[in-house]
Design a protein around this motif. Structure first.
Motif, mmCIF file in Angstrom:
data_model
loop_
_atom_site.group_PDB
_atom_site.id
_atom_site.type_symbol
_atom_site.label_atom_id
_atom_site.label_comp_id
_atom_site.label_asym_id
_atom_site.label_seq_id
_atom_site.Cartn_x
_atom_site.Cartn_y
_atom_site.Cartn_z
ATOM 1 N N LEU A 130 0.826 -1.211 0.000
ATOM 2 C CA LEU A 130 0.000 0.000 0.000
ATOM 3 C C LEU A 130 0.858 1.258 0.000
ATOM 4 C CD1 LEU A 130 -2.811 -1.031 2.504
ATOM 5 C CD2 LEU A 130 -3.039 -0.694 0.040
ATOM 6 N N TYR A 131 1.925 1.254 0.787
ATOM 7 C CA TYR A 131 2.817 2.421 0.820
ATOM 8 C C TYR A 131 3.470 2.645 -0.538
ATOM 9 C CZ TYR A 131 2.515 2.347 5.957
ATOM 10 O OH TYR A 131 2.096 2.376 7.256
ATOM 11 N N GLN A 132 3.930 1.579 -1.153
ATOM 12 C CA GLN A 132 4.548 1.721 -2.474
ATOM 13 C C GLN A 132 3.517 2.192 -3.496
ATOM 14 O OE1 GLN A 132 6.788 -1.942 -3.309
ATOM 15 N NE2 GLN A 132 8.607 -0.696 -2.976
ATOM 16 N N GLY A 133 2.301 1.669 -3.398
ATOM 17 C CA GLY A 133 1.242 2.094 -4.309
ATOM 18 C C GLY A 133 0.896 3.561 -4.127
ATOM 19 N N GLU A 134 0.821 4.006 -2.893
ATOM 20 C CA GLU A 134 0.522 5.415 -2.625
ATOM 21 C C GLU A 134 1.650 6.317 -3.136
ATOM 22 O OE1 GLU A 134 -0.727 8.361 1.067
ATOM 23 O OE2 GLU A 134 -0.962 6.196 1.300
ATOM 24 N N LEU A 135 2.875 5.872 -2.958
ATOM 25 C CA LEU A 135 4.021 6.627 -3.456
ATOM 26 C C LEU A 135 3.993 6.717 -4.982
ATOM 27 C CD1 LEU A 135 6.727 8.045 -3.119
ATOM 28 C CD2 LEU A 135 7.810 5.793 -2.901
ATOM 29 N N ARG A 136 3.758 5.604 -5.629
ATOM 30 C CA ARG A 136 3.725 5.609 -7.098
ATOM 31 C C ARG A 136 2.576 6.466 -7.610
ATOM 32 N NH1 ARG A 136 4.015 0.802 -11.613
ATOM 33 N NH2 ARG A 136 5.032 2.147 -13.127
ATOM 34 N N ASN A 137 1.437 6.385 -6.961
ATOM 35 C CA ASN A 137 0.301 7.206 -7.363
ATOM 36 C C ASN A 137 0.649 8.689 -7.268
ATOM 37 O OD1 ASN A 137 -2.537 7.736 -8.049
ATOM 38 N ND2 ASN A 137 -2.617 8.501 -5.952
ATOM 39 N N ALA A 138 1.299 9.101 -6.188
ATOM 40 C CA ALA A 138 1.664 10.508 -6.021
ATOM 41 C C ALA A 138 2.610 10.962 -7.139
ATOM 42 C CB ALA A 138 2.316 10.721 -4.657
ATOM 43 N N ILE A 139 3.576 10.128 -7.472
ATOM 44 C CA ILE A 139 4.541 10.460 -8.529
ATOM 45 C C ILE A 139 3.831 10.584 -9.877
ATOM 46 C CG2 ILE A 139 6.519 9.564 -9.845
ATOM 47 C CD1 ILE A 139 7.485 8.337 -7.126
ATOM 48 N N LEU A 140 2.968 9.631 -10.176
ATOM 49 C CA LEU A 140 2.274 9.643 -11.471
ATOM 50 C C LEU A 140 1.224 10.747 -11.549
ATOM 51 C CD1 LEU A 140 1.975 5.804 -12.118
ATOM 52 C CD2 LEU A 140 3.646 7.428 -13.067
ATOM 53 N N GLN A 141 0.562 11.035 -10.433
ATOM 54 C CA GLN A 141 -0.409 12.135 -10.414
ATOM 55 C C GLN A 141 0.290 13.472 -10.694
ATOM 56 O OE1 GLN A 141 -3.719 12.268 -10.183
ATOM 57 N NE2 GLN A 141 -4.180 10.157 -9.609
ATOM 58 N N ALA A 142 1.478 13.660 -10.120
ATOM 59 C CA ALA A 142 2.232 14.894 -10.354
ATOM 60 C C ALA A 142 2.606 15.025 -11.830
ATOM 61 C CB ALA A 142 3.478 14.931 -9.478
ATOM 62 N N SER A 143 2.983 13.919 -12.451
ATOM 63 C CA SER A 143 3.316 13.953 -13.882
ATOM 64 C C SER A 143 2.074 14.244 -14.720
ATOM 65 C CB SER A 143 3.945 12.628 -14.319
ATOM 66 O OG SER A 143 5.227 12.492 -13.760
ATOM 67 N N LEU A 144 0.953 13.644 -14.369
ATOM 68 C CA LEU A 144 -0.294 13.893 -15.098
ATOM 69 C C LEU A 144 -0.681 15.367 -15.006
ATOM 70 C CD1 LEU A 144 -2.833 12.995 -16.645
ATOM 71 C CD2 LEU A 144 -3.849 12.403 -14.427
ATOM 72 N N LYS A 145 -0.624 15.936 -13.807
ATOM 73 C CA LYS A 145 -0.978 17.352 -13.626
ATOM 74 C C LYS A 145 -0.023 18.260 -14.377
ATOM 75 C CE LYS A 145 -3.233 16.558 -9.226
ATOM 76 N NZ LYS A 145 -3.086 16.538 -7.767
ATOM 77 N N THR A 146 1.255 17.918 -14.366
ATOM 78 C CA THR A 146 2.243 18.715 -15.097
ATOM 79 C C THR A 146 1.932 18.695 -16.589
ATOM 80 O OG1 THR A 146 3.925 18.250 -13.436
ATOM 81 C CG2 THR A 146 4.712 18.978 -15.591
ATOM 82 N N TRP A 147 1.681 17.520 -17.111
ATOM 83 C CA TRP A 147 1.370 17.369 -18.541
ATOM 84 C C TRP A 147 0.115 18.158 -18.906
ATOM 85 C CZ3 TRP A 147 -2.755 14.468 -20.812
ATOM 86 C CH2 TRP A 147 -2.653 14.307 -22.194
ATOM 87 N N GLN A 148 -0.895 18.100 -18.043
ATOM 88 C CA GLN A 148 -2.152 18.806 -18.310
ATOM 89 C C GLN A 148 -1.978 20.321 -18.319
ATOM 90 O OE1 GLN A 148 -4.490 17.038 -15.151
ATOM 91 N NE2 GLN A 148 -5.430 15.551 -16.541
#
Length: 164
Positions: A130-148
């Protein structure tokens, strides 16, 4: 005499090469993590390439966008937003890294003391995921927002810069 000097030189050479930067630092307090892994988790560094799927598909991290802010002609609003995203992502990486270290410490203690059972193992190993999943989600969400928040032209220009 020459043989002794040659042997000594070889020994010193092998000894120097055997020491990695990792081995010259204070050892990790957790047996199951190298010093490099431990320090990366505590410092909030992405040692597992969790953002790679975004990066390889043209969705940059906020840090990467900020690195090339002049070349991309980022607006002040974009700079402020990417800075906020980068700061929050770093905070999240450190938070999750500390949780992962704490969880790994608990697992190591359970095994070292032989005070374990199946339900505790299930709990702590699932929590690790769960911790790794939450970490990966945060990293990918930041990239998605940056791209948008980047224009298509800015994204295309950013893709032309070498990864460093």
């Amino acid at each position: 005499m020459f043989k002794i000097i040659s042997a000594l030189t070889l020994f010193i050479s092998v000894s120097v090469h055997a020491q990695t930067p990792d081995s010259l630092l204070k050892p990790s307090p957790i047996k199951t993590l190298t010093t490099q892994q431990y320090n990366a988790l505590i410092k909030g560094e992405d040692q597992y390439g969790m953002g790679l799927v975004a990066e390889l598909n043209g969705l940059p991290s906020p840090d990467r966008a900020l690195k090339y802010k002049k070349e991309l002609d980022l607006s002040p609003t974009q700079v402020a937003t990417f800075t906020k995203l980068a700061v929050e992502l770093k905070r999240k990486k450190i938070e999750m890294g500390n949780f992962i270290v704490t969880n790994e410490t608990k697992l190591e203690t359970m095994f070292r003391t032989k005070k374990l059972n199946e339900s505790d193992l299930i709990f702590y190993t699932n929590r690790y995921g769960l911790y790794q999943g939450e970490l990966r989600n945060a990293i990918l969400q930041a990239s998605l927002k940056t791209w948008q928040l980047l224009s298509p032209q800015q994204v295309n220009k950013l893709l032309t810069f070498k990864k460093s």
